[in-house]
Design a protein around this motif. Sequence first.
Motif, mmCIF file in Angstrom:
data_model
loop_
_atom_site.group_PDB
_atom_site.id
_atom_site.type_symbol
_atom_site.label_atom_id
_atom_site.label_comp_id
_atom_site.label_asym_id
_atom_site.label_seq_id
_atom_site.Cartn_x
_atom_site.Cartn_y
_atom_site.Cartn_z
ATOM 1 N N VAL A 49 85.895 74.343 2.863
ATOM 2 C CA VAL A 49 84.584 74.901 3.203
ATOM 3 C C VAL A 49 83.504 73.831 3.226
ATOM 4 N N LEU A 50 83.708 72.739 2.499
ATOM 5 C CA LEU A 50 82.693 71.685 2.432
ATOM 6 C C LEU A 50 83.343 70.316 2.627
ATOM 7 N N HIS A 51 82.656 69.464 3.365
ATOM 8 C CA HIS A 51 83.069 68.067 3.527
ATOM 9 C C HIS A 51 81.927 67.186 3.059
ATOM 10 N N GLU A 52 82.291 66.117 2.371
ATOM 11 C CA GLU A 52 81.301 65.136 1.937
ATOM 12 C C GLU A 52 81.704 63.786 2.504
ATOM 13 N N ALA A 53 80.810 63.169 3.241
ATOM 14 C CA ALA A 53 81.078 61.887 3.904
ATOM 15 C C ALA A 53 82.283 61.993 4.836
ATOM 16 N N VAL A 79 66.720 72.921 3.005
ATOM 17 C CA VAL A 79 66.455 71.488 3.087
ATOM 18 C C VAL A 79 67.483 70.838 4.000
ATOM 19 N N GLY A 80 68.759 71.034 3.720
ATOM 20 C CA GLY A 80 69.827 70.553 4.584
ATOM 21 C C GLY A 80 69.856 69.064 4.771
ATOM 22 N N TYR A 81 70.163 68.305 3.742
ATOM 23 C CA TYR A 81 70.186 66.850 3.838
ATOM 24 C C TYR A 81 71.282 66.329 4.754
ATOM 25 N N GLY A 82 72.420 66.983 4.808
ATOM 26 C CA GLY A 82 73.496 66.555 5.687
ATOM 27 C C GLY A 82 74.554 65.706 5.015
ATOM 28 N N ASP A 83 74.394 65.405 3.729
ATOM 29 C CA ASP A 83 75.422 64.622 3.044
ATOM 30 C C ASP A 83 76.652 65.459 2.721
ATOM 31 N N VAL A 84 76.469 66.752 2.525
ATOM 32 C CA VAL A 84 77.573 67.701 2.354
ATOM 33 C C VAL A 84 77.429 68.713 3.484
ATOM 34 N N VAL A 85 78.486 68.890 4.261
ATOM 35 C CA VAL A 85 78.406 69.785 5.419
ATOM 36 C C VAL A 85 79.473 70.870 5.322
#
Length: 118
Positions: A49-53, A79-85
Amino acid sequence: MSFKSVVIICFQRNFLSFETIIMITYLYLSLLIGFGMIYLICIQSNIPVLHEAGMPISDGYFDNLLTSLYFSAVTLFSVGYGDVVPVGVGRFLAVLEALIGYILPAVFLARTVIGNEK
């Protein structure tokens, strides 16, 4: 009506009380923790469900817990920084959480304005 006048009216007529602020805070925390736990359960069940980098999250339990809560907070507060998508079903969960995060302030403001008109 300006934002300032809405706030002044809310405090004068007790539409915005300490109890209301506490209730909203608890509501946001409940949503944040609830969605964080859903992400964590999916991760622990090997549902991506989540990817980091660019890589699936596969750290230890507490790292997954912190990442899930972090992503939940970032999504809920838009906020949605985008480091975890989000990926896969995580995208649907993230959209649902963001939608709730957008709707809550609007509902609170509408409740305040409608209460003011009465």
